[in-house]
Write a protein that holds these residues in place. Structure first.
Motif, PDB file in Angstrom:
ATOM      1  N   ALA A   7      46.523 -47.622  -0.867  1.00  0.00           N
ATOM      2  CA  ALA A   7      46.316 -48.973  -0.338  1.00  0.00           C
ATOM      3  C   ALA A   7      45.173 -49.652  -1.081  1.00  0.00           C
ATOM      4  O   ALA A   7      44.402 -49.006  -1.783  1.00  0.00           O
ATOM      5  CB  ALA A   7      45.985 -48.891   1.149  1.00  0.00           C
ATOM      6  N   THR A   8      45.082 -50.961  -0.881  1.00  0.00           N
ATOM      7  CA  THR A   8      43.941 -51.726  -1.365  1.00  0.00           C
ATOM      8  C   THR A   8      43.118 -52.154  -0.160  1.00  0.00           C
ATOM      9  O   THR A   8      43.665 -52.693   0.812  1.00  0.00           O
ATOM     10  CB  THR A   8      44.397 -52.983  -2.143  1.00  0.00           C
ATOM     11  OG1 THR A   8      45.109 -52.565  -3.307  1.00  0.00           O
ATOM     12  CG2 THR A   8      43.214 -53.839  -2.555  1.00  0.00           C
ATOM     13  N   ASP A  29      43.414 -51.700   5.200  1.00  0.00           N
ATOM     14  CA  ASP A  29      44.023 -51.085   4.030  1.00  0.00           C
ATOM     15  C   ASP A  29      45.447 -51.605   3.908  1.00  0.00           C
ATOM     16  O   ASP A  29      46.328 -51.218   4.686  1.00  0.00           O
ATOM     17  CB  ASP A  29      44.013 -49.561   4.145  1.00  0.00           C
ATOM     18  CG  ASP A  29      42.598 -48.993   4.052  1.00  0.00           C
ATOM     19  OD1 ASP A  29      41.787 -49.559   3.294  1.00  0.00           O
ATOM     20  OD2 ASP A  29      42.309 -48.003   4.736  1.00  0.00           O
ATOM     21  N   ASN A  85      48.248 -55.671  -2.798  1.00  0.00           N
ATOM     22  CA  ASN A  85      48.485 -54.324  -3.318  1.00  0.00           C
ATOM     23  C   ASN A  85      49.772 -54.179  -4.123  1.00  0.00           C
ATOM     24  O   ASN A  85      49.800 -53.445  -5.102  1.00  0.00           O
ATOM     25  CB  ASN A  85      48.467 -53.300  -2.179  1.00  0.00           C
ATOM     26  CG  ASN A  85      48.263 -51.887  -2.680  1.00  0.00           C
ATOM     27  OD1 ASN A  85      47.364 -51.631  -3.470  1.00  0.00           O
ATOM     28  ND2 ASN A  85      49.095 -50.977  -2.231  1.00  0.00           N
TER      29      ASN A  85
END
Length: 119
Positions: A8-9, A22, A29
Protein backbone atom coordinates in the motif's frame (compact mmCIF):
# COMPACT_ATOMS: atom_id res chain seq x y z
CA UNK A 1 -3.33 -11.32 -16.30
CA UNK A 2 -4.32 -10.22 -12.77
CA UNK A 3 -2.35 -7.40 -11.16
CA UNK A 4 -0.75 -8.14 -7.81
CA UNK A 5 -0.67 -5.16 -5.45
CA UNK A 6 2.35 -5.93 -3.29
CA UNK A 7 2.11 -2.98 -0.93
CA UNK A 8 0.00 0.00 0.00
CA UNK A 9 0.88 3.67 -0.14
CA UNK A 10 0.58 5.62 3.12
CA UNK A 11 -1.71 8.62 2.63
CA UNK A 12 -1.84 11.74 4.82
CA UNK A 13 -5.14 11.89 6.68
CA UNK A 14 -7.34 14.87 7.45
CA UNK A 15 -8.48 15.36 11.01
CA UNK A 16 -7.51 16.53 14.44
CA UNK A 17 -5.13 13.62 15.24
CA UNK A 18 -2.75 11.45 13.21
CA UNK A 19 -4.50 8.57 11.46
CA UNK A 20 -2.98 5.83 9.30
CA UNK A 21 -4.42 5.39 5.80
CA UNK A 22 -2.89 2.67 3.65
CA UNK A 23 -4.31 2.83 0.13
CA UNK A 24 -4.08 -0.52 -1.65
CA UNK A 25 -6.15 0.38 -4.69
CA UNK A 26 -6.91 3.90 -5.85
CA UNK A 27 -5.66 7.01 -7.57
CA UNK A 28 -2.35 7.13 -5.65
CA UNK A 29 -1.16 3.52 -5.34
CA UNK A 30 -2.45 1.91 -8.54
CA UNK A 31 -3.62 4.86 -10.66
CA UNK A 32 -7.15 3.47 -10.45
CA UNK A 33 -9.93 6.06 -10.80
CA UNK A 34 -12.92 3.71 -10.62
CA UNK A 35 -12.55 2.56 -7.02
CA UNK A 36 -10.33 3.04 -3.98
CA UNK A 37 -9.74 0.54 -1.18
CA UNK A 38 -7.89 1.61 1.95
CA UNK A 39 -7.05 0.16 5.35
CA UNK A 40 -7.68 2.78 8.04
CA UNK A 41 -6.41 2.89 11.62
CA UNK A 42 -7.47 5.89 13.67
CA UNK A 43 -6.88 6.71 17.34
CA UNK A 44 -9.41 7.41 20.04
CA UNK A 45 -10.68 10.97 19.70
CA UNK A 46 -9.91 11.31 15.96
CA UNK A 47 -12.39 13.39 13.99
CA UNK A 48 -12.27 14.70 10.43
CA UNK A 49 -14.08 17.65 8.85
CA UNK A 50 -17.55 17.00 7.47
CA UNK A 51 -17.79 16.28 3.75
CA UNK A 52 -20.28 16.07 0.91
CA UNK A 53 -18.49 13.72 -1.50
CA UNK A 54 -19.24 12.96 -5.13
CA UNK A 55 -18.57 9.26 -4.44
CA UNK A 56 -20.25 6.51 -2.43
CA UNK A 57 -18.18 5.35 0.55
CA UNK A 58 -18.53 1.85 1.96
CA UNK A 59 -16.99 1.38 5.42
CA UNK A 60 -16.47 -2.04 7.03
CA UNK A 61 -15.44 -1.86 10.69
CA UNK A 62 -12.90 -4.48 11.80
CA UNK A 63 -12.14 -3.26 15.34
CA UNK A 64 -13.44 -0.48 17.58
CA UNK A 65 -16.26 1.84 16.57
CA UNK A 66 -16.68 4.40 13.81
CA UNK A 67 -19.20 7.18 14.39
CA UNK A 68 -20.87 8.54 11.26
CA UNK A 69 -22.67 11.85 11.66
CA UNK A 70 -25.22 12.92 9.07
CA UNK A 71 -27.59 15.90 8.86
CA UNK A 72 -30.27 14.50 11.16
CA UNK A 73 -28.19 12.49 13.64
CA UNK A 74 -25.45 9.90 13.91
CA UNK A 75 -24.88 6.15 13.94
CA UNK A 76 -22.19 4.06 15.62
CA UNK A 77 -20.82 1.32 13.39
CA UNK A 78 -19.41 -1.66 15.31
CA UNK A 79 -17.06 -4.52 14.34
CA UNK A 80 -18.64 -6.77 11.74
CA UNK A 81 -20.97 -3.97 10.62
CA UNK A 82 -20.75 -1.73 7.58
CA UNK A 83 -22.24 1.57 6.50
CA UNK A 84 -22.83 3.13 3.10
CA UNK A 85 -22.47 6.91 2.86
CA UNK A 86 -24.17 7.93 -0.38
CA UNK A 87 -22.69 10.52 -2.73
CA UNK A 88 -24.09 14.00 -2.31
CA UNK A 89 -25.01 13.49 1.36
CA UNK A 90 -23.13 15.30 4.14
CA UNK A 91 -21.26 12.99 6.56
CA UNK A 92 -18.56 13.29 9.20
CA UNK A 93 -16.48 10.38 10.47
CA UNK A 94 -14.92 10.03 13.92
CA UNK A 95 -13.58 7.39 16.29
CA UNK A 96 -14.45 8.60 19.81
CA UNK A 97 -14.32 5.26 21.69
CA UNK A 98 -11.42 3.81 23.69
CA UNK A 99 -8.83 2.20 21.44
CA UNK A 100 -9.89 4.04 18.29
CA UNK A 101 -10.87 1.93 15.28
CA UNK A 102 -9.60 -0.14 12.40
CA UNK A 103 -11.67 -0.34 9.23
CA UNK A 104 -11.69 -0.75 5.47
CA UNK A 105 -12.99 2.10 3.31
CA UNK A 106 -14.06 1.58 -0.29
CA UNK A 107 -14.93 4.61 -2.43
CA UNK A 108 -16.75 4.33 -5.74
CA UNK A 109 -15.46 6.07 -7.81
CA UNK A 110 -12.07 6.40 -6.15
CA UNK A 111 -11.46 8.97 -3.42
CA UNK A 112 -10.16 12.30 -4.68
CA UNK A 113 -9.41 15.58 -2.93
CA UNK A 114 -11.23 17.26 -5.82
CA UNK A 115 -14.46 15.35 -5.17
CA UNK A 116 -14.60 14.97 -1.36
CA UNK A 117 -15.79 18.58 -0.72
CA UNK A 118 -14.76 18.94 2.92
CA UNK A 119 -16.24 21.65 5.13
Amino acid sequence: MPTLVTQATRITAAGNKPKLIDEFIGRVNTNTAGVSIAHMRSPQGWEEPGQTPEFDEFTLVLKGMVRVRYKSGHMDVMPGQAVIAHHGEWVQYSTPANGGAEYIAVCLPAFSMDTVHRD
